[in-house]
Design a protein around this motif. Sequence first.
Motif, PDB file in Angstrom:
ATOM      1  N   ARG A   1       7.283  -6.558  -5.591  1.00 39.61           N
ATOM      2  CA  ARG A   1       7.161  -7.667  -6.543  1.00 39.61           C
ATOM      3  C   ARG A   1       7.570  -7.231  -7.946  1.00 39.61           C
ATOM      4  O   ARG A   1       8.324  -7.923  -8.633  1.00 39.61           O
ATOM      5  N   PHE A   2       7.129  -6.053  -8.366  1.00 46.11           N
ATOM      6  CA  PHE A   2       7.443  -5.592  -9.713  1.00 46.11           C
ATOM      7  C   PHE A   2       8.838  -4.978  -9.801  1.00 46.11           C
ATOM      8  O   PHE A   2       9.481  -5.035 -10.849  1.00 46.11           O
ATOM      9  N   ALA A   3       9.319  -4.411  -8.704  1.00 47.78           N
ATOM     10  CA  ALA A   3      10.693  -3.894  -8.691  1.00 47.78           C
ATOM     11  C   ALA A   3      11.688  -5.028  -8.880  1.00 47.78           C
ATOM     12  O   ALA A   3      12.739  -4.853  -9.512  1.00 47.78           O
ATOM     13  N   ALA A   4      11.386  -6.198  -8.330  1.00 49.34           N
ATOM     14  CA  ALA A   4      12.264  -7.361  -8.492  1.00 49.34           C
ATOM     15  C   ALA A   4      12.365  -7.775  -9.960  1.00 49.34           C
ATOM     16  O   ALA A   4      13.338  -8.441 -10.362  1.00 49.34           O
ATOM     17  N   LEU A   5      11.378  -7.362 -10.772  1.00 45.54           N
ATOM     18  CA  LEU A   5      11.388  -7.650 -12.206  1.00 45.54           C
ATOM     19  C   LEU A   5      11.864  -6.446 -13.007  1.00 45.54           C
ATOM     20  O   LEU A   5      11.780  -6.440 -14.236  1.00 45.54           O
ATOM     21  N   SER A   6      12.371  -5.415 -12.290  1.00 45.71           N
ATOM     22  CA  SER A   6      12.809  -4.158 -12.920  1.00 45.71           C
ATOM     23  C   SER A   6      11.678  -3.497 -13.699  1.00 45.71           C
ATOM     24  O   SER A   6      11.879  -2.956 -14.788  1.00 45.71           O
ATOM     25  N   LEU A   7      10.473  -3.549 -13.108  1.00 48.34           N
ATOM     26  CA  LEU A   7       9.295  -2.949 -13.721  1.00 48.34           C
ATOM     27  C   LEU A   7       8.715  -1.918 -12.754  1.00 48.34           C
ATOM     28  O   LEU A   7       7.929  -2.251 -11.865  1.00 48.34           O
ATOM     29  N   PRO A   8       9.115  -0.662 -12.890  1.00 50.26           N
ATOM     30  CA  PRO A   8       8.575   0.379 -12.002  1.00 50.26           C
ATOM     31  C   PRO A   8       7.101   0.629 -12.278  1.00 50.26           C
ATOM     32  O   PRO A   8       6.617   0.439 -13.409  1.00 50.26           O
ATOM     33  N   LEU A   9       6.385   1.059 -11.247  1.00 51.02           N
ATOM     34  CA  LEU A   9       4.955   1.299 -11.353  1.00 51.02           C
ATOM     35  C   LEU A   9       4.644   2.780 -11.149  1.00 51.02           C
ATOM     36  O   LEU A   9       5.375   3.495 -10.462  1.00 51.02           O
ATOM     37  N   LYS A  10       3.557   3.216 -11.730  1.00 49.58           N
ATOM     38  CA  LYS A  10       3.065   4.564 -11.496  1.00 49.58           C
ATOM     39  C   LYS A  10       2.197   4.533 -10.246  1.00 49.58           C
ATOM     40  O   LYS A  10       1.266   3.742 -10.143  1.00 49.58           O
ATOM     41  N   ARG A  11       2.511   5.419  -9.314  1.00 44.18           N
ATOM     42  CA  ARG A  11       1.781   5.472  -8.043  1.00 44.18           C
ATOM     43  C   ARG A  11       0.987   6.761  -7.940  1.00 44.18           C
ATOM     44  O   ARG A  11       1.519   7.844  -8.183  1.00 44.18           O
ATOM     45  N   THR A  12      -0.270   6.644  -7.572  1.00 45.21           N
ATOM     46  CA  THR A  12      -1.111   7.803  -7.261  1.00 45.21           C
ATOM     47  C   THR A  12      -1.488   7.723  -5.797  1.00 45.21           C
ATOM     48  O   THR A  12      -1.993   6.686  -5.337  1.00 45.21           O
ATOM     49  N   THR A  13      -1.217   8.778  -5.049  1.00 42.76           N
ATOM     50  CA  THR A  13      -1.477   8.785  -3.614  1.00 42.76           C
ATOM     51  C   THR A  13      -2.753   9.543  -3.284  1.00 42.76           C
ATOM     52  O   THR A  13      -2.963  10.650  -3.766  1.00 42.76           O
ATOM     53  N   HIS A  14      -3.601   8.910  -2.484  1.00 39.85           N
ATOM     54  CA  HIS A  14      -4.751   9.585  -1.895  1.00 39.85           C
ATOM     55  C   HIS A  14      -4.345   9.914  -0.463  1.00 39.85           C
ATOM     56  O   HIS A  14      -4.252   9.021   0.387  1.00 39.85           O
ATOM     57  N   ARG A  15      -4.062  11.173  -0.225  1.00 33.72           N
ATOM     58  CA  ARG A  15      -3.436  11.558   1.042  1.00 33.72           C
ATOM     59  C   ARG A  15      -4.383  11.380   2.228  1.00 33.72           C
ATOM     60  O   ARG A  15      -5.602  11.432   2.086  1.00 33.72           O
ATOM     61  N   ALA A  16      -3.774  11.206   3.385  1.00 34.51           N
ATOM     62  CA  ALA A  16      -4.542  10.881   4.580  1.00 34.51           C
ATOM     63  C   ALA A  16      -5.288  12.078   5.152  1.00 34.51           C
ATOM     64  O   ALA A  16      -6.388  11.930   5.682  1.00 34.51           O
ATOM     65  N   LEU A  17      -4.693  13.259   5.054  1.00 32.11           N
ATOM     66  CA  LEU A  17      -5.249  14.437   5.713  1.00 32.11           C
ATOM     67  C   LEU A  17      -5.379  15.579   4.712  1.00 32.11           C
ATOM     68  O   LEU A  17      -4.484  15.798   3.883  1.00 32.11           O
ATOM     69  N   ALA A  18      -6.477  16.298   4.806  1.00 31.63           N
ATOM     70  CA  ALA A  18      -6.802  17.284   3.783  1.00 31.63           C
ATOM     71  C   ALA A  18      -5.765  18.383   3.652  1.00 31.63           C
ATOM     72  O   ALA A  18      -5.574  18.930   2.565  1.00 31.63           O
ATOM     73  N   TRP A  19      -5.072  18.709   4.758  1.00 26.71           N
ATOM     74  CA  TRP A  19      -4.130  19.828   4.695  1.00 26.71           C
ATOM     75  C   TRP A  19      -2.757  19.421   4.156  1.00 26.71           C
ATOM     76  O   TRP A  19      -1.918  20.281   3.898  1.00 26.71           O
ATOM     77  N   LEU A  20      -2.507  18.146   3.991  1.00 26.36           N
ATOM     78  CA  LEU A  20      -1.230  17.724   3.454  1.00 26.36           C
ATOM     79  C   LEU A  20      -1.173  18.036   1.952  1.00 26.36           C
ATOM     80  O   LEU A  20      -2.185  17.986   1.265  1.00 26.36           O
ATOM     81  N   PRO A  21       0.016  18.368   1.430  1.00 22.81           N
ATOM     82  CA  PRO A  21       0.114  18.683  -0.004  1.00 22.81           C
ATOM     83  C   PRO A  21      -0.118  17.440  -0.858  1.00 22.81           C
ATOM     84  O   PRO A  21       0.161  16.328  -0.411  1.00 22.81           O
ATOM     85  N   PRO A  22      -0.638  17.622  -2.060  1.00 24.21           N
ATOM     86  CA  PRO A  22      -0.792  16.478  -2.969  1.00 24.21           C
ATOM     87  C   PRO A  22       0.536  15.788  -3.208  1.00 24.21           C
ATOM     88  O   PRO A  22       1.603  16.390  -3.055  1.00 24.21           O
ATOM     89  N   ASP A  23       0.483  14.524  -3.571  1.00 27.49           N
ATOM     90  CA  ASP A  23       1.688  13.737  -3.808  1.00 27.49           C
ATOM     91  C   ASP A  23       2.577  14.433  -4.825  1.00 27.49           C
ATOM     92  O   ASP A  23       2.128  14.869  -5.875  1.00 27.49           O
ATOM     93  N   GLY A  24       3.861  14.564  -4.457  1.00 21.71           N
ATOM     94  CA  GLY A  24       4.829  15.166  -5.370  1.00 21.71           C
ATOM     95  C   GLY A  24       5.042  16.647  -5.154  1.00 21.71           C
ATOM     96  O   GLY A  24       5.946  17.242  -5.719  1.00 21.71           O
ATOM     97  N   ASP A  25       4.183  17.296  -4.325  1.00 20.25           N
ATOM     98  CA  ASP A  25       4.349  18.735  -4.068  1.00 20.25           C
ATOM     99  C   ASP A  25       5.263  18.969  -2.876  1.00 20.25           C
ATOM    100  O   ASP A  25       5.439  18.103  -2.044  1.00 20.25           O
TER     101      ASP A  25
END
Length: 222
Positions: free
Chosen positions: A198-222
């Motif tokens: 919805r916001f991409a259609a308005l050329s408005l990027p959003l900041k995303r924070t990910t809460h990962r599904a599994l503890a052993w997965l690296p944090p978002d962006g790593d």
Amino acid sequence: MAQLLSFREAVEALAACLDDDDLYRRYSWVYASDDVALRDAIFFLSTDEDEQEEPVEDARGREMPAFAVEHKLVHYLEAATFADVLTVQKRQHALSSLEHFAKALKHYHEEDAFLDLGGFVSGECTSNSPTPGISRELFPEYDLQLVECPPQRVGDAARATAALLKINVGEALACCRQLPVSLGMRISGRQREQIEARFAALSLPLKRTTHRALAWLPPDGD
């Protein structure tokens, strides 16, 4: 395309779904090698298409998809049930490891009951505070924020924000002039896709924070 997976890969494949509906659409049954510890087993996640193909009988006369028979696999659990076991374990212990999940699955497979760590039957685990960086359910969760908005797009941003948050445009306008504004906290992958689109259609990027599904997965962006 059918493929063989390790236990870790099978768990991660299910946890990578957007939500329960997405999992139901992707996977039907979980097949596994027999007479071996789960951590060492080989898995196959079948789709509805796999299950609708002409079945093949295994050495014991059981009808299964040809790929499962070819690799000497057996029915383990329906994919949805397999995921439910992982979810119940994770609700009780957000930082569950592969060993924890294997123990929970073994218990369910043998006892036809979820493994209770002391908070499931009582319902106490449902009130647990979320663990930072880790989703509450099996699937990832997301926080979305609008952190930047060109002056000429404030009106568009306000209307989109008002519709999303179900507030009046005046209130949304004030929020969009005093960024950042939260557009969702711990939302599902499907909700994230819809809001971002919805916001991409308005050329408005959003900041995303990910809460990962599994503890052993690296944090978002790593």
